[in-house]
Every structure is written in structure tokens, then in C-alpha cells.
Write an enzyme that holds these catalytic residues in place. Structure first.
Site, PDB file in Angstrom:
ATOM      1  N   ASP A   2      10.082   4.571   8.052  1.00  0.00           N
ATOM      2  CA  ASP A   2       9.923   4.807   9.492  1.00  0.00           C
ATOM      3  C   ASP A   2       9.268   3.614  10.186  1.00  0.00           C
ATOM      4  O   ASP A   2       8.425   2.931   9.589  1.00  0.00           O
ATOM      5  CB  ASP A   2       9.080   6.074   9.699  1.00  0.00           C
ATOM      6  CG  ASP A   2       9.234   6.622  11.105  1.00  0.00           C
ATOM      7  OD1 ASP A   2      10.173   6.206  11.807  1.00  0.00           O
ATOM      8  OD2 ASP A   2       8.396   7.451  11.501  1.00  0.00           O
ATOM      9  N   GLY A   3       9.646   3.395  11.434  1.00  0.00           N
ATOM     10  CA  GLY A   3       8.997   2.367  12.247  1.00  0.00           C
ATOM     11  C   GLY A   3       9.901   1.228  12.659  1.00  0.00           C
ATOM     12  O   GLY A   3       9.440   0.272  13.292  1.00  0.00           O
ATOM     13  N   GLY A   5      12.290   1.127  14.938  1.00  0.00           N
ATOM     14  CA  GLY A   5      12.447   1.047  16.392  1.00  0.00           C
ATOM     15  C   GLY A   5      11.219   0.420  17.038  1.00  0.00           C
ATOM     16  O   GLY A   5      11.334  -0.453  17.916  1.00  0.00           O
ATOM     17  N   HIS A  19      16.442  -1.913  12.640  1.00  0.00           N
ATOM     18  CA  HIS A  19      17.144  -1.294  11.505  1.00  0.00           C
ATOM     19  C   HIS A  19      17.687  -2.376  10.565  1.00  0.00           C
ATOM     20  O   HIS A  19      17.681  -2.209   9.349  1.00  0.00           O
ATOM     21  CB  HIS A  19      18.278  -0.398  12.006  1.00  0.00           C
ATOM     22  CG  HIS A  19      17.797   0.777  12.822  1.00  0.00           C
ATOM     23  ND1 HIS A  19      16.773   1.596  12.399  1.00  0.00           N
ATOM     24  CD2 HIS A  19      18.177   1.252  14.035  1.00  0.00           C
ATOM     25  CE1 HIS A  19      16.559   2.534  13.316  1.00  0.00           C
ATOM     26  NE2 HIS A  19      17.385   2.348  14.323  1.00  0.00           N
ATOM     27  N   SER A  47      18.705  10.981   8.694  1.00  0.00           N
ATOM     28  CA  SER A  47      18.472  12.414   8.488  1.00  0.00           C
ATOM     29  C   SER A  47      19.508  13.240   9.245  1.00  0.00           C
ATOM     30  O   SER A  47      20.156  12.747  10.186  1.00  0.00           O
ATOM     31  CB  SER A  47      17.064  12.792   8.969  1.00  0.00           C
ATOM     32  OG  SER A  47      17.036  12.919  10.373  1.00  0.00           O
ATOM     33  N   GLU A  49      18.979  15.194  11.377  1.00  0.00           N
ATOM     34  CA  GLU A  49      18.538  15.270  12.780  1.00  0.00           C
ATOM     35  C   GLU A  49      18.764  13.957  13.543  1.00  0.00           C
ATOM     36  O   GLU A  49      18.685  13.946  14.771  1.00  0.00           O
ATOM     37  CB  GLU A  49      17.047  15.643  12.846  1.00  0.00           C
ATOM     38  CG  GLU A  49      16.736  17.084  12.423  1.00  0.00           C
ATOM     39  CD  GLU A  49      16.825  17.319  10.921  1.00  0.00           C
ATOM     40  OE1 GLU A  49      16.568  16.369  10.145  1.00  0.00           O
ATOM     41  OE2 GLU A  49      17.181  18.445  10.513  1.00  0.00           O
ATOM     42  N   LEU A 113      17.426   0.727 -12.447  1.00  0.00           N
ATOM     43  CA  LEU A 113      16.777   1.513 -11.382  1.00  0.00           C
ATOM     44  C   LEU A 113      17.810   2.451 -10.772  1.00  0.00           C
ATOM     45  O   LEU A 113      18.927   2.031 -10.470  1.00  0.00           O
ATOM     46  CB  LEU A 113      16.247   0.577 -10.287  1.00  0.00           C
ATOM     47  CG  LEU A 113      15.687   1.255  -9.026  1.00  0.00           C
ATOM     48  CD1 LEU A 113      14.273   1.784  -9.274  1.00  0.00           C
ATOM     49  CD2 LEU A 113      15.668   0.310  -7.827  1.00  0.00           C
ATOM     50  N   ARG A 163       5.353   7.401   3.256  1.00  0.00           N
ATOM     51  CA  ARG A 163       5.945   7.331   4.599  1.00  0.00           C
ATOM     52  C   ARG A 163       5.270   6.208   5.355  1.00  0.00           C
ATOM     53  O   ARG A 163       4.041   6.178   5.471  1.00  0.00           O
ATOM     54  CB  ARG A 163       5.777   8.637   5.368  1.00  0.00           C
ATOM     55  CG  ARG A 163       6.419   8.522   6.753  1.00  0.00           C
ATOM     56  CD  ARG A 163       6.450   9.805   7.537  1.00  0.00           C
ATOM     57  NE  ARG A 163       7.177   9.588   8.787  1.00  0.00           N
ATOM     58  CZ  ARG A 163       7.906  10.484   9.415  1.00  0.00           C
ATOM     59  NH1 ARG A 163       8.015  11.684   8.901  1.00  0.00           N
ATOM     60  NH2 ARG A 163       8.516  10.196  10.545  1.00  0.00           N
ATOM     61  N   ARG A 169       4.107  13.354   8.621  1.00  0.00           N
ATOM     62  CA  ARG A 169       4.929  14.542   8.397  1.00  0.00           C
ATOM     63  C   ARG A 169       6.065  14.202   7.440  1.00  0.00           C
ATOM     64  O   ARG A 169       6.336  13.039   7.157  1.00  0.00           O
ATOM     65  CB  ARG A 169       5.454  15.098   9.721  1.00  0.00           C
ATOM     66  CG  ARG A 169       6.170  14.085  10.585  1.00  0.00           C
ATOM     67  CD  ARG A 169       6.718  14.713  11.874  1.00  0.00           C
ATOM     68  NE  ARG A 169       7.206  13.670  12.759  1.00  0.00           N
ATOM     69  CZ  ARG A 169       6.537  13.197  13.809  1.00  0.00           C
ATOM     70  NH1 ARG A 169       5.358  13.689  14.129  1.00  0.00           N
ATOM     71  NH2 ARG A 169       7.050  12.228  14.546  1.00  0.00           N
TER      72      ARG A 169
HETATM   73  C1  IPE Z   1      13.403   4.747  10.885  1.00  0.00           C
HETATM   74  O1  IPE Z   1      12.939   3.997  11.958  1.00  0.00           O
HETATM   75  C2  IPE Z   1      14.852   4.494  10.572  1.00  0.00           C
HETATM   76  C3  IPE Z   1      15.779   5.609  10.813  1.00  0.00           C
HETATM   77  C4  IPE Z   1      15.466   6.849  11.093  1.00  0.00           C
HETATM   78  C5  IPE Z   1      17.192   5.325  10.700  1.00  0.00           C
HETATM   79  P1  IPE Z   1      12.914   4.637  13.409  1.00  0.00           P
HETATM   80  O2  IPE Z   1      14.195   4.330  14.096  1.00  0.00           O
HETATM   81  O3  IPE Z   1      12.562   6.092  13.346  1.00  0.00           O
HETATM   82  O4  IPE Z   1      11.736   3.819  14.089  1.00  0.00           O
HETATM   83  P2  IPE Z   1      10.681   4.341  15.155  1.00  0.00           P
HETATM   84  O5  IPE Z   1      10.036   5.582  14.628  1.00  0.00           O
HETATM   85  O6  IPE Z   1      11.437   4.593  16.430  1.00  0.00           O
HETATM   86  O7  IPE Z   1       9.718   3.208  15.273  1.00  0.00           O
HETATM   87 MG    MG Z   2      10.840   7.172  13.574  1.00  0.00          MG
END
Ligand code: IPE
Ligand code: MG
Length: 229
Positions: A2-3, A5, A19, A47, A49, A113, A163, A169
Site C-alpha cells: 500500500d502507498g 498513490g 504503481h 483486490s 474492491e 521461491l 502492510r 487494517r
Molecule cells: C496500493 O497502493 C496498490 C494497489 C491497491 C493496486 P494504493 O494505490 O492504495 O496507494 P495509496 O493508498 O492511494 O497511497
Molecule cells: Mg491504498
């Protein structure tokens, strides 16, 4: 993972740039796992979602999966990585789905792996699809029979869940499989995650006492591993 974006936003870049950098982090993390003799790595790439994101981002992520498959699979294969893509492929573009299936077949005999790239995956979906298979086969609904039909039935339950990105979460990841996993949350954004950050997480993991429902005294006398829970 995560992170992505937020990483891009900080640099005034479009989210998809985050990404893309996320793929670089994953490549580095795979190498770090191999170097440390970690046998299984499961990552949450998309995901159930994530379809709710803006159309532009969803199609960007689908394209990125296709590009990453073409670019990364030969190197992963060379490194001895066995690829799996747990998730619901029915909603994926048929060309991408064929690519996933081909990558799984090409790397099936690799032993270094096991890399599970969970794509269009959801923990609730996984439990439901396994239960449907168990029921269709007329098998008794037991933990053992379920385990076999879950989409990560080919690997043991994860010891450590990491995470990144500061949220605390599970977001519908491996709900069944994480019953006894150790949880580690990092504020580092996924594109900044590297071998050093992995070591910090592993060090934290080493400090944990895994009791699997037993008492601390029992554990110190006869150490148990997760296969014997
Ligand atoms: C996670 O990064 C990658 C995917 C869900 C594909 P995010 O896209 O959720 O990044 P933030 O949470 O907006 O920073
Ligand atoms: Mg995110």
C-alpha cells in the site's frame, strides 16, 4: 503493498507512476526474499474492491499487469520463482488471463521461491469459492477440506503479514490464512520499501513469541511451529 498513490502524489506524478514504482519494489523484494532463503511470498496486487477506483486507474493497473507479465516473468523464471496468481480471473481480460495461466505453467517446476501475486483477490471470495467446491464435491465441511480448496492451498499459512503505507487494517486479504500470522505495519510507502525495510520487519518478527493458543511456559519448553498448530 500500500502507498503507491500517495508516493506519486508527493512527487506530483500521476498515481499510475506510483504503481509502476511499486513493480520495482516488488522485484527488489522478491530478490531480497530469495537472498534470505524465504520460501513463500504472497502479495496483494489488486483486490476485489479495487474495481471501485476510477476507470482510468483500473485500466492502468490491468495494463501494468500485462506489461509486468511480459517483462518480469523471464527473469523470475531464471531466478527459480514459481508463480501463482490467486484470485477471480473471470472478470479479467481473456488475454491477460491466458498470460497468467502461461506464467504459472512455465514456472510450475521452480523451487526457489513461491510467489503468489493475488490479483482480483478477496479473502471473503476465497472462503466462498473454497466452500462451494467442497460442497459440490460432497465433502464434509472441515478445516482440512477447506484448506485444500482455498486459493493458497499450495502453501502453508503466512508466518508474517506486512502492510506498508501506514494503514492498520487487513482490507480483505488472506482472512482464513492469517489466523495465526504475526502482523507488522510500516509507515513506509510501498515504492520506498526495500531489502532494508524487509529486514526491519523480519527483526520485529524475530522478537515475537508465537504461542498458537498455548501458554508462554509451554512454548519455552517445547517450541512449536505453525505446521503443528
Ligand atoms: C496500493 O497502493 C496498490 C494497489 C491497491 C493496486 P494504493 O494505490 O492504495 O496507494 P495509496 O493508498 O492511494 O497511497
Ligand atoms: Mg491504498
Amino acid at each position: 503493498m500500500d502507498g503507491n498513490g500517495r508516493w506519486a502524489k508527493k512527487l506530483l506524478l500521476p498515481r499510475i507512476a506510483g504503481h509502476k514504482r511499486g513493480v520495482d519494489s516488488l522485484r527488489a523484494t522478491v530478490k531480497a526474499c530469495i537472498d534470505r532463503d524465504i520460501r513463500v511470498l504472497s502479495v496483494f496486487a489488486f483486490s476485489s474492491e479495487n474495481w471501485n477506483r476510477p476507470q482510468e486507474e483500473v485500466s492502468g493497473l490491468m495494463d501494468l499487469l500485462g506489461i509486468a507479465l511480459t517483462r518480469e516473468v523471464p527473469n523470475l523464471h531464471e531466478q527459480g520463482v514459481q508463480l501463482h496468481f490467486p484470485g477471480d480471473w473471470s472478470k479479467l481480460n481473456s488475454r491477460v488471463a491466458a498470460g497468467l495461466s502461461e506464467a504459472e505453467a512455465t514456472t510450475a517446476a521452480n523451487q526457489k521461491l513461491i510467489l503468489n501475486v493475488c490479483f482480483n483477490y478477496g479473502g471473503r471470495w476465497d472462503i466462498c469459492q473454497a466452500a462451494a467446491k467442497v460442497q459440490a464435491l460432497g465433502l464434509p465441511m472441515t478445516e482440512q477440506s477447506m484448506r485444500e480448496y482455498l486459493s493458497l492451498g499450495h502453501v502453508p499459512d503466512p508466518d508474517l503479514f506486512i502492510r506498508t503505507g501506514g494503514e492498520m487494517r487487513v482490507s480483505n486479504f488472506l482472512l482464513w490464512q492469517m489466523a495465526y500470522s504475526e502482523f507488522y505495519f510500516s509507515d513506509v510507502l510501498w515504492p520506498d520499501f526495500d531489502a532494508c525495510e524487509l529486514d526491519v520487519a523480519l527483526l520485529a518478527y524475530q522478537q515475537r513469541e508465537r504461542r498458537f493458543g498455548r501458554t508462554s511456559e509451554q512454548v519455552s519448553v517445547e517450541p512449536q511451529n505453525s505446521d503443528e498448530e
